[in-house]
Enzyme design. Structure first.
Site, short mmCIF file in Angstrom:
data_model
loop_
_atom_site.label_atom_id
_atom_site.label_comp_id
_atom_site.label_asym_id
_atom_site.label_seq_id
_atom_site.Cartn_x
_atom_site.Cartn_y
_atom_site.Cartn_z
N ALA A 162 29.26 9.84 6.76
CA ALA A 162 29.44 8.51 7.36
C ALA A 162 30.85 8.01 7.12
CB ALA A 162 28.44 7.52 6.79
N ASP A 163 31.43 7.41 8.13
CA ASP A 163 32.69 6.71 7.96
C ASP A 163 32.45 5.25 7.60
OD1 ASP A 163 35.28 8.38 9.02
OD2 ASP A 163 33.39 9.10 9.84
#
Length: 394
Positions: free
Chosen positions: A257-258
């Site tokens: 995930a960013d």
């Protein structure tokens, strides 16, 4: 087990593996300024939310150690650091690890013990506070990744507990391994841990168009470490689940995930949302593996996430070393090839947002978060201090 190293650091010196040259060349760039770090991040020579934050923090640490700051007062020193960090923040705005690291560094320099010190000593105390905090970000990332791997592997084993040693296969998207972090990785770290425990049957990785982080980087890491793996195109996932899902015991899609926002909506590499929809249709667990530094409690839903858009040429052209007639790769010769009409309109978002309804678990270094009876994610247990601070402001 040997792992690849994306970042090499000693005080005052930072080297970053140029991932655009992989898998054909291993070349480390010397990063000595914030401008060089910005270009390294923006050009995607380094990528992955944790690695981006680490490179930005350490680049400025090296810059400061080597005498770039010529201020005359503590206030000017802090203002100088703030301006450099604000500049670096714009290199990849979607990745919350970077903004979280910058916030941490700004707090650290303001907490430096400078009472009663003359300017030269006060300045040194502020710079040391910054450098030590940046170095701690590097050290803690590796610890966090190892913990994420353990929690993720443990949770998946519980979900497939028909026998204690039952192996499962998983699919991952983009690159979330040693090349995207300080080492071990997040989603790929879970795969590594499953493999080390003898619980992994097979790993599948998508090519991850248009930048091919999966085919260039993830497949390279899997082969490098001897993990049984197969590369597929992004559009093959549905067929893979339908045709081989049962036979290969495909039990999970694991992604990084960013940014994970307060309700659990998750921004990750473009194509993640499609995989979540396919996983739900086929009854396959969809797992996000991310450190708590990737969790943004301020942004309430995915609608508030800024999505970076990349240049059009990433879709209309491709470049790389030339393949000789005998199949060997000539790294001394590169070519850029048009793969589409060069006048076609292009939409090229780097990320998409997967709604929390399609996510089964979010694995952090503090533990695995699953939805409660109300169908919502509650991060208060893994982030008690930040959660309490947020509630206190409400």
């Amino acid at each position: 087990m040997a792992t690849l190293q994306a970042i090499k650091y000693s005080r005052g010196k930072l080297q970053v593996l140029d991932q655009l040259r992989l898998p054909h060349e291993h070349h480390y760039d010397e990063i000595t300024t914030s401008e060089e770090a910005f270009d390294c991040i923006r050009s995607m020579r380094v990528r992955g939310a944790p690695a981006i934050a680490i490179v930005a923090a350490l680049a400025h640490a090296a810059e400061l150690h080597n005498g770039s700051c010529t201020t005359n007062t503590p206030e000017e020193t802090i203002a100088h650091i703030d301006s450099r960090l604000d500049y670096l923040k714009q290199s990849r705005p979607t990745a919350v690890d970077l903004s979280n690291a910058i916030s941490l560094l700004k707090v650290a320099v303001r907490a430096a013990e400078i009472d009663g010190l003359e300017h030269p000593e006060a300045k040194e105390a502020i710079l040391n506070a910054y450098i030590e905090t940046a170095e701690d970000i590097l050290a803690r990332d590796l610890e966090n990744n190892t913990a994420i791997g353990a929690f993720g592997a443990g949770w998946l084993q519980q979900q497939h507990n028909s026998s204690p040693d039952r192996k499962i296969s998983v699919l991952t998207h983009c690159n979330t391994g040693s090349l995207a972090t300080s080492g071990h990785g997040t989603a790929l770290g879970v795969i590594r841990t499953l493999h080390s425990r003898g619980l992994l049957q097979h790993a599948y990785c998508t090519e991850t168009r248009p930048y091919n982080q999966g085919s260039r980087l993830t497949s390279f890491e899997l082969v490098f470490e001897g993990i049984p793996a197969t590369l597929i195109t992004d559009s093959m996932a549905g067929s893979l689940f339908a045709v081989q899902g049962a036979a290969m015991n495909i039990g999970a899609v694991i992604v990084g995930a960013d940014r994970v926002v307060r309700n659990g909506d998750t921004a990750n590499k473009i194509g993640t949302y499609s995989l979540a929809v396919l996983a739900r249709h086929h009854g396959i667990k969809f797992v996000v593996a991310a450190p708590t530094t990737s969790i943004d409690l301020v942004t309430e839903t995915g609608a508030g996430i800024e999505i970076e858009e990349r240049k059009r040429e990433e879709l209309t052209q491709i470049s790389g070393p030339v393949v000789n007639a005998d199949g060997s790769v000539d790294t001394s010769r590169t070519a850029r090839v048009a793969i589409a009409d060069q006048t076609i309109n292009v939409w090229n978002p780097a990320f998409d947002v997967t709604p929390n309804a399609l996510i089964d678990a979010i694995v952090t270094e503090k533990g695995t978060v699953v939805k409660g009876a109300d169908g919502k994610f509650d991060f208060s247990g893994v982030m008690p201090e930040r959660w309490a601070a947020l509630v206190g402001k409400a």
